[in-house]
Design a protein around this motif. Structure first.
Motif, PDB file in Angstrom:
ATOM      1  N   UNK A  83       0.810  -1.220   0.000  1.00 13.26           N
ATOM      2  CA  UNK A  83       0.000   0.000   0.000  1.00 13.26           C
ATOM      3  C   UNK A  83       0.845   1.272   0.000  1.00 13.26           C
ATOM      4  N   UNK A  84       2.164   1.150   0.114  1.00 14.04           N
ATOM      5  CA  UNK A  84       3.032   2.330   0.023  1.00 14.04           C
ATOM      6  C   UNK A  84       3.126   2.734  -1.446  1.00 14.04           C
ATOM      7  N   UNK A  85       2.686   3.932  -1.751  1.00  6.84           N
ATOM      8  CA  UNK A  85       2.657   4.413  -3.138  1.00  6.84           C
ATOM      9  C   UNK A  85       4.047   4.894  -3.552  1.00  6.84           C
ATOM     10  N   UNK A  86       4.419   4.634  -4.790  1.00  6.92           N
ATOM     11  CA  UNK A  86       5.661   5.143  -5.353  1.00  6.92           C
ATOM     12  C   UNK A  86       5.364   5.721  -6.731  1.00  6.92           C
ATOM     13  N   UNK A  87       6.275   6.567  -7.203  1.00  2.00           N
ATOM     14  CA  UNK A  87       6.171   7.122  -8.544  1.00  2.00           C
ATOM     15  C   UNK A  87       7.585   7.209  -9.110  1.00  2.00           C
ATOM     16  N   UNK A  88       7.718   6.989 -10.404  1.00  3.87           N
ATOM     17  CA  UNK A  88       9.027   6.974 -11.041  1.00  3.87           C
ATOM     18  C   UNK A  88       9.404   8.371 -11.519  1.00  3.87           C
ATOM     19  N   UNK A  89      10.566   8.856 -11.050  1.00  2.00           N
ATOM     20  CA  UNK A  89      11.081  10.161 -11.449  1.00  2.00           C
ATOM     21  C   UNK A  89      12.285   9.984 -12.352  1.00  2.00           C
ATOM     22  N   UNK A  90      12.425  10.869 -13.323  1.00  2.00           N
ATOM     23  CA  UNK A  90      13.620  10.933 -14.149  1.00  2.00           C
ATOM     24  C   UNK A  90      14.410  12.166 -13.737  1.00  2.00           C
ATOM     25  N   UNK A  91      15.711  11.974 -13.532  1.00  2.00           N
ATOM     26  CA  UNK A  91      16.551  13.043 -13.024  1.00  2.00           C
ATOM     27  C   UNK A  91      17.383  13.666 -14.140  1.00  2.00           C
ATOM     28  N   UNK A  92      17.919  14.883 -13.899  1.00  2.00           N
ATOM     29  CA  UNK A  92      18.753  15.532 -14.920  1.00  2.00           C
ATOM     30  C   UNK A  92      19.945  14.686 -15.354  1.00  2.00           C
ATOM     31  N   UNK A  93      20.405  13.782 -14.480  1.00  2.00           N
ATOM     32  CA  UNK A  93      21.539  12.918 -14.811  1.00  2.00           C
ATOM     33  C   UNK A  93      21.178  11.865 -15.849  1.00  2.00           C
ATOM     34  N   UNK A 128       1.607  14.904 -11.741  1.00  2.00           N
ATOM     35  CA  UNK A 128       2.178  15.779 -12.767  1.00  2.00           C
ATOM     36  C   UNK A 128       3.599  16.126 -12.340  1.00  2.00           C
ATOM     37  N   UNK A 129       4.541  15.344 -12.815  1.00  2.00           N
ATOM     38  CA  UNK A 129       5.928  15.476 -12.363  1.00  2.00           C
ATOM     39  C   UNK A 129       6.702  16.538 -13.134  1.00  2.00           C
ATOM     40  N   UNK A 130       6.108  17.143 -14.141  1.00  2.00           N
ATOM     41  CA  UNK A 130       6.816  18.103 -14.980  1.00  2.00           C
ATOM     42  C   UNK A 130       6.490  19.556 -14.670  1.00  2.00           C
ATOM     43  N   UNK A 131       5.461  19.787 -13.853  1.00  2.00           N
ATOM     44  CA  UNK A 131       5.031  21.154 -13.591  1.00  2.00           C
ATOM     45  C   UNK A 131       4.938  21.383 -12.082  1.00  2.00           C
ATOM     46  N   UNK A 132       5.914  22.063 -11.498  1.00  2.00           N
ATOM     47  CA  UNK A 132       5.882  22.331 -10.059  1.00  2.00           C
ATOM     48  C   UNK A 132       4.634  23.112  -9.660  1.00  2.00           C
ATOM     49  N   UNK A 133       4.171  22.856  -8.443  1.00  2.00           N
ATOM     50  CA  UNK A 133       3.066  23.647  -7.900  1.00  2.00           C
ATOM     51  C   UNK A 133       3.538  24.505  -6.741  1.00  2.00           C
TER      52      UNK A 133
END
Length: 424
Positions: A83-93, A128-133
């Motif tokens: 039940x622990x949610x995760x999301x995949x991020x892509x970094x500048x590297x 929405x990982x591309x647009x900061x809030x």
């Protein structure tokens, strides 16, 4: 003495959370344990989730307490509840990682059980990982600058934000500085948000040049640094209600603006914040109701560029960016005239590198003992202590700016002491 295998089961949000070794002391001076940290986050969970919930979080773990080694863990543990949610991020590297997204108090308790003291969310929502809030204003005092000056700069930030139609929500950082968060509409990219933050930092410096700076290089800073680069992609800061690794277990405390002038960082700790929260609620309760526009700050950025103020340096782990000035610290820049030696306005020497801050500082004390005359001329801000972040750990570099030392008394660069190679 409790056994290492001791476990306490807590029922939270209908889920059983196993707290392993609950009586392990994480804060030696006050004696706060892992279970104390868990209970703290449960007491302030509504506010903590407003700051860090629904966002990917870097885990900053202190398995042996604040006196031991700590490490940054971007990747969520493979062994975790379903039940622990995760999301995949892509970094500048170019790398990517699945990061934890807390949604409820049970997730906060699960993170605390990993000895994750601090909440370090990215400024984006998981959907929405591309647009900061969120635009983040990080007020970072240089060594020697006292808290009243931080509050003074915060007031300048408040006025500047108001003049540009923005609503700022202040909080103590839980360390020496202050943060001001601005909720924004999710329509701008990371680069645009950083551009806006840089324009804001320069405007604050223009209004208060004696006490605030937007200069990236430490050797050029004075007063309180307005760290625009905290808005670059992949940067995180301690969220509201985050516990910090200080001896007295201070926390990052949300404030009303009318509290800023009277508050002290030490007022807000793991022990005192639950009672404040129960009495006053979350001072940032309305933050999500007022998303703001960056249009006017971006117009200011365009004016800056037209007047010759282009981009400013990025953090060292980022690739060279289009329009970025040469990424060379001032003390290493060469004169345009070949016959002129390197500029000496900021004559830096490196003292040492170490995995542990105490070891690096011990090397500095040995250097001072060898060069007492030079050491006597140093201002607090002349000692540059850099926390250098690797892939999963940090190491400490100490340099000294000899700008206040008479030229004839300036020691030459020596072999680094200590000289520990940083981990790759």
């Amino acid at each position: 003495m409790p056994k290492k295998s001791e476990t306490e089961i807590l029922l939270i949000d209908g889920r059983e959370i196993a707290i392993s070794n609950p009586r392990k002391v994480l804060f030696p001076e006050p004696g706060y344990t892992k279970l104390d940290v868990v209970r703290y986050y449960l007491a302030v969970s509504e506010g903590a989730l407003r700051g860090a919930g629904g966002r990917p979080n870097v885990l900053v773990r202190y398995p042996n307490g604040i006196s031991g080694e700590f490490f940054f863990q971007k990747r969520a543990p493979e062994s975790r509840p379903p039940w622990i949610e995760v999301v995949s991020l892509k970094f500048p590297s170019g790398r990517s990682a699945e990061e934890v997204v807390p949604r409820n108090a049970a997730a906060l308790a699960w993170m605390a059980n990993l000895a994750c003291l601090e909440l370090h969310p990215h400024p984006v929502q998981a959907d929405d990982l591309d647009h900061p809030d969120e635009l983040r204003v990080d007020l970072d005092p240089v060594p020697g600058v006292e808290w009243p000056q931080v509050r003074e700069v915060a007031r300048v930030v408040h006025a500047t934000l108001q003049d540009f139609g923005l609503v700022g929500w202040p909080k103590t950082s839980g360390s020496r500085g202050m943060h001001v968060n601005v909720r924004i509409a999710r329509k701008w990219t990371f680069d645009e948000v950083r551009r806006a933050a840089l324009a804001l930092a320069r405007e604050v410096e223009r209004r208060a040049p004696a006490i605030a700076t937007s200069k990236w290089w430490k050797e050029e800073r004075h007063g309180v640094f307005v760290d625009y680069n905290q808005n670059a992609k992949d940067r995180t800061v301690a969220a509201a209600y985050s516990v910090r690794p200080n001896a007295d277990a201070r926390v990052s405390a949300p404030l009303n603006w009318d509290e800023v002038d009277a508050c002290e960082p030490g007022d807000f700790t793991l022990a005192t914040m639950p009672a404040r929260f129960a009495s006053l609620g979350d001072r940032h309760e309305g933050i999500d109701r007022q998303p703001c526009s960056l249009a006017r700050l971006l117009e200011l950025s365009t004016r800056h560029e037209r007047d010759g103020l282009g981009d400013a340096p990025w953090p060292p782990q980022y690739k060279k960016q289009p329009g970025e000035p040469p990424r060379v610290q001032p003390s290493r820049r060469r004169s345009a005239q070949p016959s002129v030696r390197r500029a000496t306005k900021h004559p830096l020497i490196e003292i040492g590198r170490a995995q542990r801050k105490d070891d690096a500082l011990a090397g500095l004390e040995r250097w001072k003992a060898r060069h007492p005359n030079a050491a006597a001329h140093l201002d607090p801000a002349d000692v540059l202590v850099d926390s250098m972040r690797g892939k999963s750990s940090t190491w400490i570099r100490i340099r000294v700016n000899l700008q206040h030392v008479p030229v004839e008394s300036r020691p030459v660069q020596e072999a680094r002491d200590p000289d520990e190679e940083p981990e790759s």
